[in-house]
Design an enzyme around this catalytic site. Structure first.
Site, PDB file in Angstrom:
ATOM      1  N   TYR A 111      64.141 -23.787 -31.671  1.00 36.00           N
ATOM      2  CA  TYR A 111      63.156 -22.740 -31.961  1.00 36.00           C
ATOM      3  C   TYR A 111      62.881 -22.602 -33.465  1.00 36.00           C
ATOM      4  CZ  TYR A 111      60.999 -18.167 -32.399  1.00 36.00           C
ATOM      5  OH  TYR A 111      60.144 -17.144 -32.732  1.00 36.00           O
TER       6      TYR A 111
ATOM      7  N   ASP B  21      60.593 -20.371 -23.453  1.00 38.30           N
ATOM      8  CA  ASP B  21      59.387 -19.609 -23.149  1.00 38.30           C
ATOM      9  C   ASP B  21      58.372 -19.687 -24.280  1.00 38.30           C
ATOM     10  OD1 ASP B  21      61.768 -17.915 -24.122  1.00 38.30           O
ATOM     11  OD2 ASP B  21      60.040 -16.749 -24.796  1.00 38.30           O
TER      12      ASP B  21
ATOM     13  N   LYS C  27      67.418 -17.023 -18.118  1.00 44.24           N
ATOM     14  CA  LYS C  27      66.624 -15.903 -18.636  1.00 44.24           C
ATOM     15  C   LYS C  27      65.156 -16.168 -18.343  1.00 44.24           C
ATOM     16  CE  LYS C  27      65.171 -13.490 -22.786  1.00 44.24           C
ATOM     17  NZ  LYS C  27      65.001 -13.609 -24.238  1.00 44.24           N
TER      18      LYS C  27
END
Length: 523
Positions: A263, A298, A370
């Site tokens: 990320y 995500d 998640k």
């Protein structure tokens, strides 16, 4: 028994093997390097805390002192050992003296490396003991209250003021939230130091500091005691200070930390070598502390199309899994991420979302996945938004997701009000209650649309990972294969903080954290 897709496990195994090779290659390339953040984390584990007269953290002052002298390649532990064995001072006192300009650690290199290693290991064991006590406290509270059934409802607070966050967090817990995530202020991930003390100003979130962690932990324990259940606390373990924040989270008994291997590289333009070294040590800390990490797949789907790029999510989950395994983490601590982000105008979009979520559940059966709600395609139509969130909740319950981040009907309008969150919790609770046993009562059609979609994504992910294995992760990131974002191996922020380990380099925590996790897995 939950309904399952008939996946091609031969393809799953090959994809996992390719991801393992990718992680092995990176680990081999970077194992001879450390970073300034890792060295500062070691200082914090030795008890170095606080700031100087100019609010510069003492951990920074100490590591900068060694770096300026050109001796950081031996590591902070080696020099603190030299100083302690010569002066008899504790690490915090040495850091204060260095900051005051009254101590030069390099003037005390009088002891052999073996003696330094012995001192460092003895001090490290004290830190491990403290972290272990925090983990035992969590386990004791969970045993006292019992564990909540999945999915855990995950609520966000983001006022910028820790005292306001506490009010909101306690209200969310009272409404039914199981996990409270304190959103971090914008830009903190790019600070090469961790701010100090309680904070009341932040933009889009609240500063991650050890004192803020402590205040929120205490508040949630108080509310949990009142409600008779354990409330989990989540914050961010990412950015340029990733391992330092992992230390703070471990010492203040956080339960969940956002911690992704890629990320920071992709979305914060942090140097890839710096990030991957930092994430490895931070995961060792999180693993030993019993903290569940949440990865950030995500985020790919906020810039790329969720239907077209679904395979990159699976590929990243497999890569994150392999990096976590190399840091010693147990699979039950790997909260791999994904999201419900397909365009609602796409025919069968819910079927495709269900296929992706079910496939992730089966490929990572022990991982507390998640699941993120729709955000990209939310509009100002709150009624449509509430329907989208309901479908997300249905997919989450049917496929056994562990963390269900609450979808907000006002997602596209404003920062959610407390009333919006109450509606979101009521929605998730209703679906969770009404569909409690549905997945045990249904079967997926053999060769049907869900299985075909899962097989298609699996095929693409396998091919994608084979390409990354062939080219290497660094070249793949340079080519923009994740989220269409290109990063150079020598570019990005923080590259100057990567250091080659010297002959006397010492980090006693690596072996101890790996042993701690191994012991825990056998307990």
């Amino acid at each position: 028994m939950m309904a399952e897709l008939r996946l091609d496990w031969n393809k799953v195994d090959k994809a996992r093997q390719a991801a393992a090779a990718v992680a092995d290659n990176v680990t081999e390339q970077l194992e001879l390097c450390s970073t300034v953040a890792v060295e500062r984390a070691i200082c914090r584990l030795f008890g170095v805390d606080g700031v100087d007269a100019f609010d510069v953290p003492l951990a920074n002052r100490l590591v900068d002192h060694l770096r300026t002298q050109g001796v950081l390649e031996a590591g902070a532990a080696y020099w603190l050992a030299q100083g302690a064995l010569s002066t008899g001072l504790a690490p915090i006192k040495m850091a204060e003296a260095v900051a005051a300009g009254s101590l030069d650690l390099t003037a005390h290199e009088k002891h052999d490396a073996f003696a330094c290693r012995l001192w460092a290991k003895e001090q490290a064991e004290k830190a491990i003991f403290r972290i272990r006590e925090g983990r035992k406290t969590r386990e004791s509270l969970l045993e006292k209250y019992g564990e909540r059934s999945a999915p855990w409802l995950y609520a966000i607070v983001a006022t910028g003021n820790i005292y306001e966050d506490i009010i909101q967090a306690q209200a969310a817990a009272r409404q039914g939230a199981d996990v409270i995530a304190v959103i971090r202020t914008t830009g903190q991930s790019l600070l090469d130091y961790v701010p100090y003390g309680a904070t009341t100003e932040g933009f889009g979130g609240t500063t991650a500091t050890q004192e803020n962690f402590r205040l929120m932990r205490r508040a949630l324990d108080e509310k949990g005691n009142e409600l008779g259940r354990y409330i989990r606390l989540c914050n961010y373990c990412s950015g340029l200070c990733m391992p330092e924040i992992a230390v703070m989270g471990a010492l203040e008994r956080l339960d969940v930390m956002l911690n992704d291997a890629l990320y920071g590289i992709l979305f914060r333009d942090i140097n890839m070598q710096r990030t991957l070294i930092d994430q490895s040590f931070s995961r060792m800390i999180n693993g030993a502390a019993g903290i569940i990490i949440n990865t950030g797949e995500d985020n790919y789907l906020t810039t790329s199309d969720a239907y077209e790029e679904a395979h990159t999510v699976l590929a990243s989950q497999l890569i994150n899994e392999q990096f976590a395994l190399r840091a010693g983490m147990r699979k039950v601590q790997m909260g791999l991420g994904h999201a419900f982000e397909m365009d609602p105008s796409l025919p069968d979009s819910f079927v495709f979302e269900l296929a992706q979520a079910q496939m992730a559940r089966q490929i990572f059966p022990d991982a507390p996945l998640k699941y993120m709600p729709p955000t990209k395609h939310m509009t100002g139509n709150i009624f449509q938004g509430h329907v989208q969130d309901t479908l997300f909740n249905v997919a989450g319950v049917l496929t056994g997701q562990q963390f269900l981040l609450l979808g907000m009907m006002t997602e596209a309008i404003h920062t959610p009000h407390m009333a919006d969150r109450a509606h979101a919790i009521a929605n998730a609770d209703y679906v969770k209650r009404a569909m409690k046993s549905l997945s045990d009562e249904i079967e997926y059609k053999r060769g049907g649309l869900l299985e075909k979609r899962a097989d298609e994504v699996l095929d693409l992910a396998l091919g994608f990972l084979e390409t990354i294995r062939q080219d290497g992760l660094f070249r793949s990131l340079e080519a923009g294969r994740f989220a269409g974002i290109k990063r150079r191996p020598e570019g990005g922020k923080g590259m100057e903080g990567v250091i080659a380990k010297g002959d006397h380099y010492c980090n006693p925590f690596i072996d101890l954290f790996l042993e701690e996790q191994q012991d825990d897995s056998q307990a």
